[in-house]
Design an enzyme around this catalytic site. Structure first.
Site, PDB file in Angstrom:
ATOM      1  N   ILE A   1     -23.542  59.820 -30.547  1.00 24.39           N
ATOM      2  CA  ILE A   1     -22.668  60.791 -30.624  1.00 24.39           C
ATOM      3  C   ILE A   1     -22.829  61.777 -31.981  1.00 24.39           C
ATOM      4  CG2 ILE A   1     -20.232  61.604 -30.071  1.00 24.39           C
ATOM      5  CD1 ILE A   1     -19.512  59.099 -29.183  1.00 24.39           C
TER       6      ILE A   1
ATOM      7  N   GLU B   1     -20.629  54.386 -32.464  1.00 26.70           N
ATOM      8  CA  GLU B   1     -20.780  55.539 -31.538  1.00 26.70           C
ATOM      9  C   GLU B   1     -22.034  55.568 -30.649  1.00 26.70           C
ATOM     10  OE1 GLU B   1     -21.479  57.375 -35.805  1.00 26.70           O
ATOM     11  OE2 GLU B   1     -20.297  55.760 -34.771  1.00 26.70           O
TER      12      GLU B   1
END
Length: 361
Positions: free
Chosen positions: A241, A283
């Protein structure tokens, strides 16, 4: 393990202390068995009264003590309780054989003692063997005594038939109840153990936050695929991300968790049963795409990147969106899985350096 080692291990098994809480299955077995025995001796007392025309003091005393054992199982403890019941049965049989001989089948009542002893988790194996030898010696001694000494009294045909019936039914009834309870307990424990193992396996292979498989599960999936398809190729992709720390810093970690869960739902929907996805860590997410070449995998990841960019996110009063950067690598039939991942990770890093929101193949 040879036979001698097995025997030593068997004989030296550790058993719980009798002061510990009695297992429910064994408590039920003792209660039901002793309840049956109590009414068995009560029936014997009544039957002797009806056939002999008087109450016999000794059977009545034994009957009273059996009822006392029945109502004091918890206080006495399983080991003491079983010992007392065994002694009462032994005294009863000695008296009965002395009075009426061997023919009425009363020694059958010894059999339930063995079942209660063998399934008693508080009795070490060596003492179970001692119990078997002791009961065998006791039974042989009674039989020998009955041969060498005549009975004091006698039972008529009808009384002998009645005693034969109850002395056949009661031991079999107690054995049946015990085996049902013990086997049911074993089956229940096996089912619970199986379920617990499955749950532990799920916990060990599932990411708690997103519900996706974790890194360990993904590596296992890839390894299993390679073993089943040694001549097939696959592609791996690592997605990260973009600027995820900014989301945590701006909106809080709960918003970050919300973002990860929403993204995981999108990934699960996108991959379906065709691909596999896991939370690789933090992430980062990993995709395993069997039977795809690098161009096909890159196209699939490009589509996923666009879906991610266009996915609306709403947390509280905040509306926002995210992008991802993806590195894709194809298995070349001679590299290790770790090497394929390492190359995919390097491509992910290149994508970050090139401005993010990009798929690098």
């Amino acid at each position: 393990m040879n036979a001698m080692d097995f025997l030593k291990e068997f004989l030296h098994q550790k058993v719980p202390k009798s002061s510990e809480q009695m297992p429910e299955y064994y408590r039920k077995a003792l209660l039901i068995s002793e309840a049956i025995l109590a009414f068995y001796y009560l029936a014997n007392c009544v039957l002797l009264f009806l056939t002999q025309g008087e109450w016999k003091l000794f059977p009545v005393v034994v009957c009273v003590f059996v009822f006392l054992c029945l109502f004091n199982i918890e206080k006495m403890g399983p080991r003491t309780n079983l010992f007392c019941i065994s002694m009462l049965i032994g005294l009863w049989l000695t008296w009965f054989v002395h009075m009426f001989g061997w023919a009425a089948g009363s020694p059958n009542i010894l059999v339930p003692i063995l079942s209660l002893t063998y399934f008693n988790i508080y009795v070490p194996p060596i003492w179970k063997i001692v119990c078997f030898l002791g009961l065998s010696a006791f039974r042989v001694s009674l039989f020998t005594y009955s041969l060498l000494h005549g009975a004091v009294g006698s039972l008529d045909h009808l009384a002998n038939l009645c005693f034969q019936i109850i002395n056949s039914i009661v031991p079999l009834l107690i054995l049946t109840v015990n085996y049902i309870l013990f086997s049911s307990s074993i089956q229940a424990n096996e089912r619970k153990l199986t379920i617990d193992n499955l749950e532990l396996h799920m916990e060990a292979s599932t990411d708690a936050l997103t519900g996706l498989p974790n890194r360990r599960a993904m590596l296992y999936t890839i390894d299993r695929y390679q073993q089943a398809n040694p001549n097939s190729s696959y592609c791996l992709a690592i997605a990260d991300i973009d600027l995820f720390k900014r989301i945590n810093d701006t909106y809080g970690h709960q918003c970050g968790d919300y973002t990860l869960k929403e993204l995981a739902n999108l990934f699960k929907s996108f991959t379906g049963t065709q691909y596999a996805v896991c939370r690789w860590g933090g992430e980062e997410f990993c995709f395993f795409m069997p039977n795809l070449n690098l161009d096909q995998a890159g196209t699939a990841m490009q589509e996923l990147k666009e879906k991610t960019k266009n996915m609306p996110l709403h947390y509280g009063t905040v509306d926002f969106s995210i992008t991802i950067t993806i590195g894709v690598e194809e298995y070349d039939y001679h590299s290790t899985v770790e090497e394929v991942f390492e190359r995919a990770d390097k491509k992910l890093y290149i994508g970050k350096m090139q401005g993010r929101n990009i798929v690098v193949v």
